[in-house]
Design a protein around this motif. Structure first.
Motif, PDB file in Angstrom:
ATOM      1  N   ASN A 146       5.365   2.871   2.454  1.00 53.43           N
ATOM      2  CA  ASN A 146       4.575   2.567   3.649  1.00 53.43           C
ATOM      3  C   ASN A 146       3.483   1.553   3.314  1.00 53.43           C
ATOM      4  N   HIS A 147       3.357   0.535   4.168  1.00 51.98           N
ATOM      5  CA  HIS A 147       2.345  -0.486   3.931  1.00 51.98           C
ATOM      6  C   HIS A 147       0.932   0.081   4.025  1.00 51.98           C
ATOM      7  N   SER A 148       0.786   1.148   4.774  1.00 53.90           N
ATOM      8  CA  SER A 148      -0.549   1.741   4.881  1.00 53.90           C
ATOM      9  C   SER A 148      -1.023   2.282   3.531  1.00 53.90           C
ATOM     10  N   LEU A 192      -0.458   0.933   0.699  1.00 54.21           N
ATOM     11  CA  LEU A 192      -0.934  -0.210  -0.064  1.00 54.21           C
ATOM     12  C   LEU A 192      -2.278  -0.703   0.449  1.00 54.21           C
ATOM     13  N   HIS A 193      -2.377  -0.852   1.766  1.00 55.01           N
ATOM     14  CA  HIS A 193      -3.596  -1.428   2.340  1.00 55.01           C
ATOM     15  C   HIS A 193      -4.804  -0.537   2.096  1.00 55.01           C
ATOM     16  N   ASP A 243      -0.935  -4.986  -2.962  1.00 51.61           N
ATOM     17  CA  ASP A 243       0.172  -5.662  -2.293  1.00 51.61           C
ATOM     18  C   ASP A 243       1.454  -5.325  -3.023  1.00 51.61           C
ATOM     19  N   THR A 273       5.929  -6.558  -3.272  1.00 49.63           N
ATOM     20  CA  THR A 273       7.119  -7.318  -2.882  1.00 49.63           C
ATOM     21  C   THR A 273       8.336  -6.457  -3.159  1.00 49.63           C
TER      22      THR A 273
END
Length: 917
Positions: free
Chosen positions: A678-680, A682-683, A688, A690
């Motif tokens: 989930n990008h959350s 990471l943020h 970040d 890839t």
């Protein structure tokens, strides 16, 4: 010490007295001068004087001969001469002395002869003198010795002598010491010599005297009491460079002085000790806008255009020797840049080689074929930085700014500088090392006519696609580049630019308050140059003693940092002022203790196929742990022991900059499997990532705990796990862009397959009759009649029982799968142990009672074989997910279990092909 004196020749003769008619007329020393004057005999001699150490005695009364002698020892050092009066007396006529007759008075003069009794002695126990190097002295100092003897022969010092051999000194008869050659302070600071003395009787002195000659260097104005080498231990903070330094002016009339202290680090990395994180990580740390495109990334499968360039792997510095260039693949940079974009780079460049300087291309976007137009380019020409930007034709056929020129000495000084070119057309601004520079020349040009020719972006040279027989590189760059980036549509702020070029080491002042009000100081932006000025020498000395070196990196780059202190002096009304030599020293940054990064966790486990197909997938690293330790030597408790020191591992905290998850055994098939995060996640942790078929890469500067939290959420999904037995992954983490790397941690996840049955009937229970299984084994000698009557009924019963047993096992398997799924959910939340995960929750057992207990004749029955084949097709069995070594262990365990249950093995055979261990 006293001695007995010796009389002269006057006292060594006898006194003669003569008589004449009984009257003493004259006292003579001998017969000639003493004429007869007395008649009769001489009875006594009388010496007139007080406390004289002499006496006179009569040797012959008739002749009047007498002798003068010493009553006590005579010392020449006490009295050298004696003078007194003596008279002679006759015997007289009466018994009383008063009736004696006396002669006239005679004067006696006595000189005491000396002996060499005393040795010479020096007036001073030691002598000391200071001389200046490089001079010949007639007399450096004079030594003096005395002798207590009374005579001139023995009391005078006739000679001096230097007892120490091989010294450049000589001494004369008067005790004057001189140097026989020019003395050097660098050769010897001090001489110690022994000197002895001789009196005229050649008696030497009882004790030699010590003479110390200090050689003073020629007074040269300059800095004194500083150390050439200063060691710096990582983590020491601010360390003073010259704690005892002071200035020697040789009594010069100094009115003011300016001191420049320079830390020279142009040969270290990018000009000084800077963070070696990747460019993307640095951009994020400094708060730069997103969308940066790295044109010189680390060579990899995805960024292979830099693979052929010369590179310093420790700092990702690319060296261009005038023969190399790199093509940027299409799609990396947008074809048409907007009116706003930013180009950043680190560059070290010297004067162009050759008599005729040519353009040296840093970045160029030109026509790929047919023509040779340059759309935009950045290059160096004659130590000038030029940026070219040709706009496309868009109906406005007018002159526009096209070339922007900057003339700076730093472009060709062979040192690292940070350049930022901010484009906000038609305004282009250059930032170099944080300072702003406007172009000194702007050249206009016509816009480029539109065409459909593809463009080629290159680094280190410019691509010539047209006007040549064969397309090739041209206008090669000579120098070093690093962190060359382009950011379309964005502009960096001054704060971001300063952060990106910030140096982690530099000069510092321990206490600004202690400098005093009379000291002015100034730092350059990178704090590598410090200028101080004052009019009081004492304050200047104190200020320079406060200058320190500081390195804020946790793992600084080890090596030498050169120091230079230069001085400019002004004097009071003097045409010629003193000159202060420069101070050349260096800081030796010691090697930091390297950390050992370790990844730990569960390295093998199994999960049901249903979890791979679910939206959540399978968590790959549910309990991974990242640790970093350093080895420190522990001193032994007993100092007397000679045992070697043992290394103690001490855990430390620092950042990571990336963790790579690689897929082993072939890339992922995007049609049926993937890695997800989930990008959350990471943020929230400012990281970040890839994603590709080869694996997953998480990057960004963050603590080890942040990376642990992100790795706990990495999931693997597979939409078709039926054909999958196991998947293997490898994870590796790094600090400082690969300077310190962790161990390679491998994880294997296996699939527990379910047994699916098409029969929809619910089986509540199953009973197997052992007697039936035994009745199957009839001897082949049975009659054909019996076989024909028995076989149909037995085959029917066997088929029914087999199907019932199979359905029962399937039902138990489904129930266990549900229990296993609940158990796995709890384990994923609580994290499992770091040992092998033994998951037997979905244990599937396939029982084939007819495989070994089938009668030989039954194999001929066509209907029975078809029934068994249908049943086997309905049963799907997985294989073990263990490696070869685990399979061997499984075989051993299986053999042991079969040995223990030998009686039961005769009745049933267990299909353990799906049992994971």
């Amino acid at each position: 010490m006293s001695k007995e004196g010796l009389f002269t020749r006057y006292l060594q003769t006898s006194l003669v007295l003569t008589t004449c008619d009984k009257y003493v007329t004259t006292l003579r020393r001998d017969a000639d001068p003493w004429k007869p004057c007395l008649r009769g005999e001489i009875c006594a001699f009388k010496i007139h004087g007080q406390e004289l150490p002499f006496e006179a005695v009569v040797l012959n009364k008739t002749s009047g001969e007498g002798r003068l002698r010493a009553k006590s020892p005579i010392d020449c050092e006490l009295q050298k001469e004696y003078t007194f009066i003596i008279q002679a007396y006759d015997c007289g006529a009466g018994p009383r002395e008063t009736a004696w007759k006396k002669s006239h008075k005679a004067v006696v003069h006595i000189q005491v002869k000396d002996v060499n009794e005393f040795a010479p002695a020096f007036k001073e126990p030691a002598y000391r003198a200071v001389v200046t190097e490089g001079k010949i002295y007639d007399s450096i100092l004079q030594v003096e010795a005395v002798d207590e003897d009374c005579s001139p022969q023995y009391s005078q010092i006739c000679n001096y002598e230097i007892a120490t051999t091989d010294v450049p000194f000589a001494i004369d008869r008067n005790g004057n010491i001189r140097n026989t050659e020019k003395l050097s302070y660098d050769k010897q600071h001090q001489y110690e010599i022994l000197v002895t003395a001789y009196d005229c009787g050649q008696k030497p002195a009882a004790q030699d005297t010590l003479v110390q000659v200090d050689v003073k260097p020629v007074c040269k104005p300059g800095w004194q009491d500083w150390t050439k080498r200063i060691e710096y231990q990582p983590g020491s903070g601010s360390v003073p460079l010259f704690p005892d330094i002071h200035l020697e002016t040789c009594d010069g009339a100094v009115s003011s002085i300016q001191i420049t202290t320079e830390l020279q680090t142009n040969y270290i990395g990018k000009g000084c000790d800077r963070e070696t994180y990747s460019e993307k990580s640095l951009q994020k740390l400094c708060g730069a806008s997103s969308g940066i495109i790295d044109l010189l990334p680390s060579p990899s499968a995805a960024t292979n255009w830099t693979a052929g360039l010369l590179v310093d792997s420790s700092e990702m510095i690319f060296k261009f020797d005038g023969r190399q260039g790199a093509k940027i693949p299409d799609g990396v940079v947008p074809k048409n840049l907007t009116d706003q974009f930013t180009i950043t780079m680190w560059m070290k460049h010297g004067p162009s080689p050759g008599v005729r300087a040519e353009k040296e291309t840093i970045l160029c976007n030109s026509d790929k074929t047919e023509m040779n137009r340059h759309h935009y380019a950045l290059y160096v020409h004659n130590c000038r930085l030029v940026f070219l930007l040709r706009k496309d034709f868009d109906q406005a056929d007018t002159f526009r700014p096209a070339e922007f020129h900057w003339k700076l000495d730093q472009i060709c000084d062979k040192e690292w500088h940070y350049y930022v070119i901010n484009v906000e057309f038609p305004v282009v601004t250059l930032y170099m090392d944080g300072a702003t520079y406007e172009p000194y020349l702007v050249t206009n040009d016509w816009p480029i006519h539109p065409s459909h020719i593809a463009m080629q972006l290159t680094v280190g040279a410019c691509w010539q696609g047209g006007e040549v027989t064969k397309p090739r590189f041209a206008q090669f760059f000579h120098g070093s580049l690093a962190s060359l980036t382009i950011r379309p549509g964005k502009m960096d702020s001054q704060k971001v630019i300063s952060c990106l070029q910030a140096c982690k080491e530099g000069l510092d002042i321990n206490s600004l308050e202690s400098l005093g009000q009379g000291i002015k100081y100034h730092f350059n932006p990178s704090q590598s140059v410090l200028v101080m000025e004052g009019d009081d020498i004492g304050n200047i000395n104190h200020a320079l003693q406060k200058v320190s070196y500081i390195n804020s990196r946790q793992f600084p780059t080890a090596g030498v940092r050169r120091l230079k202190v230069s001085s400019k002096v002004q004097c009071f009304g003097e045409d010629v002022c003193i000159s202060i030599p420069d101070v050349d020293a260096y800081v030796m940054v010691l090697q930091a203790i390297e950390p050992q990064i370790t990844l730990r966790g569960t390295d093998r486990f199994w999960r049901p196929a249903a979890q791979f197909e679910s939206a959540r997938g399978v968590i790959l690293f549910p309990d991974i742990r990242i640790m970093s330790t350093i080895a420190k030597a522990e001193a032994p408790g007993d100092l007397k022991t000679t045992a070697p020191r043992s290394a103690v591992l001490e855990e430390m905290l620092h950042n990571l900059d990336f963790c790579d998850i690689l897929v082993l055994g072939g890339d992922l098939d995007p049609r049926q499997e993937c890695l997800e995060l989930n990008h959350s996640e990471l943020h929230q942790r400012h990281l970040d990532a890839t994603n590709s078929t080869a694996g997953y890469s998480i990057y960004g500067v963050g603590s080890m705990s942040r990376y642990e939290q992100v790795l706990h959420h990495i999931r693997y999904r597979n939409w078709r796990p039926a054909a999958l037995e196991a998947r293997r992954f490898r994870i590796k983490c790094s600090e400082l862009n690969g300077r310190y790397t962790s161990n390679e941690f491998n994880v294997e996840v296996g699939v527990l397959h379910e047994v699916r049955v098409s029969d929809k009937e619910h089986v509540s229970h199953l009973i197997v009759q052992p007697p039936f299984l035994q009745s199957v084994h009839h001897p082949e000698s049975q009659s054909s009649i019996q076989r024909s009557s028995v076989v149909p009924s037995i085959a029917t019963v066997v088929i029914i029982i087999s199907v019932c047993m199979l359905v029962f096992v399937v039902a138990m398997g489904v129930y266990r799968v549900r229990i296993a799924h609940q158990h796995f959910t709890q384990e994923a939340e609580a994290a499992k142990e770091a040992e092998m995960d033994w998951d037997d929750s979905a244990l599937t057992i396939t029982v084939n009672p007819m495989e070994k207990h089938r009668a030989p004749g039954h194999g001929d029955e066509e209907t029975e074989e078809e029934e068994e084949e249908e049943v086997e097709e309905d049963v799907s069995s997985g294989s073990s997910d263990s490696d070869d070594s685990d399979e061997e262990e499984e075989e051993g365990v299986g053999r042991g279990r079969r040995g223990q249950g030998g009686a039961r093995q005769a009745q049933l055979e267990w299909d353990d092909s799906t049992l994971p261990y």
